[in-house]
Design an enzyme around this catalytic site. Structure first.
Site, PDB file in Angstrom:
ATOM      1  N   SER A 133       0.855  -1.851   0.182  1.00 33.20           N
ATOM      2  CA  SER A 133       0.010   0.262   0.469  1.00 33.20           C
ATOM      3  C   SER A 133       0.518   1.627  -0.117  1.00 33.20           C
ATOM      4  CB  SER A 133      -1.133   0.357   1.346  1.00 33.20           C
ATOM      5  OG  SER A 133      -1.480   0.973   1.453  1.00 33.20           O
ATOM      6  N   TYR A 146      -2.007  -0.704  10.513  1.00 36.16           N
ATOM      7  CA  TYR A 146      -2.054  -0.839   9.357  1.00 36.16           C
ATOM      8  C   TYR A 146      -1.012  -0.623   8.326  1.00 36.16           C
ATOM      9  CZ  TYR A 146      -3.525  -1.526   4.408  1.00 36.16           C
ATOM     10  OH  TYR A 146      -4.345  -1.863   3.494  1.00 36.16           O
TER      11      TYR A 146
HETATM   12  P1  NDP Z   1     -11.083  -5.916   0.543  1.00 35.98           P
HETATM   13  O1  NDP Z   1     -11.800  -6.006   1.942  1.00 35.98           O
HETATM   14  O2  NDP Z   1     -11.951  -6.077  -1.343  1.00 35.98           O
HETATM   15  O3  NDP Z   1     -10.637  -7.699  -0.208  1.00 35.98           O
HETATM   16  C1  NDP Z   1      -9.472  -8.357   0.678  1.00 35.98           C
HETATM   17  C2  NDP Z   1      -9.433  -9.972   0.764  1.00 35.98           C
HETATM   18  O4  NDP Z   1      -8.319 -10.261   1.348  1.00 35.98           O
HETATM   19  C3  NDP Z   1     -10.711 -10.720   0.690  1.00 35.98           C
HETATM   20  O5  NDP Z   1     -11.028 -11.117  -0.578  1.00 35.98           O
HETATM   21  C4  NDP Z   1     -10.787 -11.612   1.908  1.00 35.98           C
HETATM   22  O6  NDP Z   1     -11.444 -12.695   1.650  1.00 35.98           O
HETATM   23  C5  NDP Z   1      -9.210 -11.410   2.175  1.00 35.98           C
HETATM   24  N1  NDP Z   1      -8.436 -11.623   3.544  1.00 35.98           N
HETATM   25  C6  NDP Z   1      -9.126 -10.969   4.788  1.00 35.98           C
HETATM   26  N2  NDP Z   1      -8.803 -12.060   5.453  1.00 35.98           N
HETATM   27  C7  NDP Z   1      -8.036 -13.345   4.741  1.00 35.98           C
HETATM   28  C8  NDP Z   1      -7.279 -14.364   5.349  1.00 35.98           C
HETATM   29  N3  NDP Z   1      -7.169 -14.307   7.000  1.00 35.98           N
HETATM   30  N4  NDP Z   1      -7.198 -15.265   4.397  1.00 35.98           N
HETATM   31  C9  NDP Z   1      -7.319 -15.059   3.683  1.00 35.98           C
HETATM   32  N5  NDP Z   1      -8.115 -14.330   3.070  1.00 35.98           N
HETATM   33  C10 NDP Z   1      -8.546 -13.457   3.724  1.00 35.98           C
HETATM   34  O7  NDP Z   1      -9.815  -5.504   0.273  1.00 35.98           O
HETATM   35  P2  NDP Z   1      -8.852  -5.075  -1.206  1.00 35.98           P
HETATM   36  O8  NDP Z   1      -9.136  -5.123  -2.405  1.00 35.98           O
HETATM   37  O9  NDP Z   1      -8.638  -3.790  -1.603  1.00 35.98           O
HETATM   38  O10 NDP Z   1      -7.550  -5.317  -0.621  1.00 35.98           O
HETATM   39  C11 NDP Z   1      -6.293  -5.996  -1.362  1.00 35.98           C
HETATM   40  C12 NDP Z   1      -5.574  -5.928  -1.012  1.00 35.98           C
HETATM   41  O11 NDP Z   1      -4.977  -4.653  -0.996  1.00 35.98           O
HETATM   42  C13 NDP Z   1      -5.063  -6.275   0.817  1.00 35.98           C
HETATM   43  O12 NDP Z   1      -3.908  -6.035   1.155  1.00 35.98           O
HETATM   44  C14 NDP Z   1      -4.739  -3.902   1.445  1.00 35.98           C
HETATM   45  O13 NDP Z   1      -4.077  -4.083   2.844  1.00 35.98           O
HETATM   46  C15 NDP Z   1      -4.356  -3.655  -0.184  1.00 35.98           C
HETATM   47  N6  NDP Z   1      -4.521  -2.307  -0.397  1.00 35.98           N
HETATM   48  C16 NDP Z   1      -6.589  -2.001  -0.708  1.00 35.98           C
HETATM   49  C17 NDP Z   1      -6.364  -0.951  -0.656  1.00 35.98           C
HETATM   50  C18 NDP Z   1      -7.243   0.487  -1.043  1.00 35.98           C
HETATM   51  O14 NDP Z   1      -7.861   1.039   0.106  1.00 35.98           O
HETATM   52  N7  NDP Z   1      -9.065  -0.682  -0.854  1.00 35.98           N
HETATM   53  C19 NDP Z   1      -5.432   0.190  -0.819  1.00 35.98           C
HETATM   54  C20 NDP Z   1      -4.234  -0.229  -0.645  1.00 35.98           C
HETATM   55  C21 NDP Z   1      -4.090  -1.541  -0.659  1.00 35.98           C
HETATM   56  P3  NDP Z   1     -12.554 -13.488   2.671  1.00 35.98           P
HETATM   57  O15 NDP Z   1     -12.962 -12.961   3.756  1.00 35.98           O
HETATM   58  O16 NDP Z   1     -13.236 -13.978   1.389  1.00 35.98           O
HETATM   59  O17 NDP Z   1     -11.717 -14.536   3.268  1.00 35.98           O
END
Ligand code: NDP
Length: 241
Positions: A133, A146
């Site tokens: 990020s 975070y």
């Molecule tokens: P979402 O919340 O839409 O997606 C997050 C994903 O992570 C989900 O598919 C969730 O799946 C999965 N997840 C969370 N915890 C677990 C776990 N313990 N085991 C397996 N899967 C897990 O958010 P984003 O798409 O935005 O996030 C994706 C990445 O991008 C993250 O690392 C986030 O920090 C990063 N990011 C996001 C930004 C934003 O503004 N959106 C900006 C910068 C970075 P499920 O719950 O089904 O397990």
């Protein structure tokens, strides 16, 4: 023949968009997450294996990867995308939320890397893309834990990149800015959430469309193996920080 790609956190946001774009381009996929029904709902066809895997559980992650490899051959790309962002100030946020973020965002990435790296090193081929990020290289108020987790992702990615570069294995990192995903839906601190929403309004209310992050990931992977786009910092044009 196209090689196997594994994506963690494929049930929403960036992960779901990556799943769609790589599927449309005919790559065999292992799609991982806890809400597998949401991955099913993407309606992808072809060589797609969907498995429950919590990234904090290395055994579960490893089992799913081994199973997919037995069908499609070795993983050539692992995208360590799963992550959580729980906003709050250190003086009031619960230690449980810190732990969830550090376990998922840092240990989850290490878990995935440890499963695939021995094979990639042996084959002298493979790519790992870690989702960090902009909060992985600069501070944002209300984001202390975070930010700590994402600085961790930056640090460990560059360390391992140096360690495995000689074996022709690529470690890449993507540092997105604010995007329209489900990420904010888990925040429990309402004041931090409303400050985030105000910040979003200051950039016109619309942040990054996750599909552009997915396109970027594909572009990075598509470079020849001898080229490593080490890091991409991608944000909405109107994001000023
Ligand atoms: P979402 O919340 O839409 O997606 C997050 C994903 O992570 C989900 O598919 C969730 O799946 C999965 N997840 C969370 N915890 C677990 C776990 N313990 N085991 C397996 N899967 C897990 O958010 P984003 O798409 O935005 O996030 C994706 C990445 O991008 C993250 O690392 C986030 O920090 C990063 N990011 C996001 C930004 C934003 O503004 N959106 C900006 C910068 C970075 P499920 O719950 O089904 O397990």
């Amino acid at each position: 023949m196209k090689k196997l790609i594994a994506i963690t956190g494929a049930s929403s946001g960036f992960g779901a968009e990556m799943a769609k774009i790589f599927n449309a381009n005919g790559f065999p996929l292992l799609l991982l997450g806890r809400r597998t029904e949401k991955i099913e709902e993407l309606g992808l066809n072809g060589e797609v294996m969907i498995r429950h895997a919590d990234v904090t559980n290395q055994e579960e992650l490893s089992k799913a990867i081994k199973e997919a490899e037995s069908v499609y051959g070795p993983v050539d790309l692992l995208v360590n995308n799963a992550g959580v962002m729980l906003l709050g100030n250190v003086w009031k946020q619960s230690a449980k939320e810190w732990k969830t973020m550090l376990d998922t965002n840092v240990l989850g990435v290490l878990n995935g890397m440890q499963v695939v790296l021995p094979g990639m090193k042996k084959r002298h081929h493979g790519t790992i893309i870690n989702m960090s990020s902009i909060a992985g290289f600069k501070a944002f108020q209300n984001h202390a834990a975070y930010v700590a987790s994402k600085f961790g992702v930056h640090g460990l990615s560059e360390t391992v990149r140096q360690e495995v570069s000689g074996e022709n294995v690529r470690i890449m990192l993507v540092a997105p800015g604010a995007a329209e995903t489900e990420l904010l839906t888990h925040v429990t601190d309402n004041s931090a959430l409303s400050e985030y929403e105000d910040w979003k309004q200051s950039m016109g209310g619309i942040t990054l469309d996750p599909k552009h992050v997915a396109e970027t990931v594909k572009f990075m992977y598509d470079m020849p193996q001898e080229v490593n786009i080490r890091e991409v910092d991608i944000a909405a044009t109107r994001q000023d920080s």
